[in-house]
Scaffold this active site. Structure first.
Site, PDB file in Angstrom:
ATOM      1  N   TYR A  96      37.598  34.396  47.960  1.00  0.00           N
ATOM      2  CA  TYR A  96      36.491  35.239  47.516  1.00  0.00           C
ATOM      3  C   TYR A  96      35.269  34.368  47.279  1.00  0.00           C
ATOM      4  O   TYR A  96      35.383  33.223  46.827  1.00  0.00           O
ATOM      5  CB  TYR A  96      36.833  35.957  46.211  1.00  0.00           C
ATOM      6  N   ASP A 139      37.676  46.477  44.705  1.00  0.00           N
ATOM      7  CA  ASP A 139      37.276  47.499  43.749  1.00  0.00           C
ATOM      8  C   ASP A 139      35.926  48.102  44.108  1.00  0.00           C
ATOM      9  O   ASP A 139      35.232  47.635  45.017  1.00  0.00           O
ATOM     10  CB  ASP A 139      37.195  46.895  42.343  1.00  0.00           C
TER      11      ASP A 139
END
EC number: 5.4.99.12
Length: 268
Positions: A112, A54
């Protein structure tokens, strides 16, 4: 048509996410334009990525594939494409792959990292590259809460309302919280992630770390499968896509022979 895989790193601070969007500056559009210039063609060369990031989210190890008849040595791909990319995006490696390789669907897991600065004052040298919490945090309580998230679960309470995934069930293999001086480093590895899942989990963990919610709140929110009961989405600044795992038979540019593509830029 021959297929190539590329490993990328990028600073997401100045980009409006990975995915191509009209009238927006995205990593995908910029990469595909650079690939076209390298290949000497008009337009762009379409790519498929391992995981869409994003706005404001970084990648220390993103993987893409593309189909092309262009024949160049791997080092030529790296240097040639980078010559047409801005400083905030760089190809790290290039490698031919079989036709059945798919950057997204062949991946076994994604990892992540979330980098969180703990301090009374915001860190200007890490602006856009680390999250910030000025309140004291109970790290042990956060670790206890994190353990309830491991395994296969319906993560509806931690998915965005804009999430396009067909189902909310994911398997979270790892959620570690390490103290590195003034930083907390959160490492999350799963078979796949829902839209905003990591940032929503971060928001919930910080609620517990700040003492606003008890440890038992985390499994209760998870079981409720209701996004309205969870915490606000935390900032994108400190979030990094840091590793992709593929089956070893693809023989990608991994560091330990496991198929886990790691990056030299991360704290892992």
């Amino acid at each position: 048509m021959p297929r190539m895989a590329l490993g990328l790193a990028y600073d997401g601070s100045s980009w409006q996410g990975w995915q191509t969007q009209p009238h927006r500056q995205t990593v995908q559009d910029t990469l595909e334009a650079a690939l076209a210039r390298f290949a000497g063609i008009d337009g762009s060369l379409p790519t498929v990525c391992a995981g869409r990031t994003d706005t404001g989210v970084h990648a220390a190890m993103q993987v893409v594939h593309l189909d092309t008849r262009l024949e160049r040595r791997a080092e030529s791909w790296v240097r040639g494409v980078n010559a047409f990319l801005p400083p905030s995006i760089a190809v790290q490696w290039a490698q031919p792959v079989p036709d059945d390789f798919h950057a997204r669907f062949s991946a076994r897991s994604r990892t992540y990292l979330y980098l969180l600065w703990r301090g009374r004052v915001r860190p200007p040298l890490w602006a856009g590259r680390a999250g910030w919490c000025f309140q004291p945090l109970d790290v042990q309580a956060m670790r206890q809460a994190a353990s309830a998230l491991l395994g296969e679960h319906d993560f509806s309470s931690f998915r965005s309302s804009q999430c396009q995934a067909r189902h909310p069930v994911r398997t979270l293999h790892r959620l570690d919280i390490d103290e590195r001086g003034p930083f907390l480093v959160f490492t999350l590895r799963a078979n796949a992630f829902l839209h905003h899942m990591v940032r929503n989990l971060m928001g919930a963990l910080l609620q517990i770390g700040q003492g606003r919610q008890p440890v038992a709140w985390m499994p209760a929110v998870l079981a409720a499968r209701d996004r309205r009961l969870a915490a606000p989405t935390f900032a994108a600044d400190g979030l990094y896509l840091s590793a992709i795992e593929y089956p070893p038979e693809y023989k990608l540019n991994d560091t330990d022979g496991s198929g886990q593509l790691l990056s030299p830029f991360t704290f892992a």
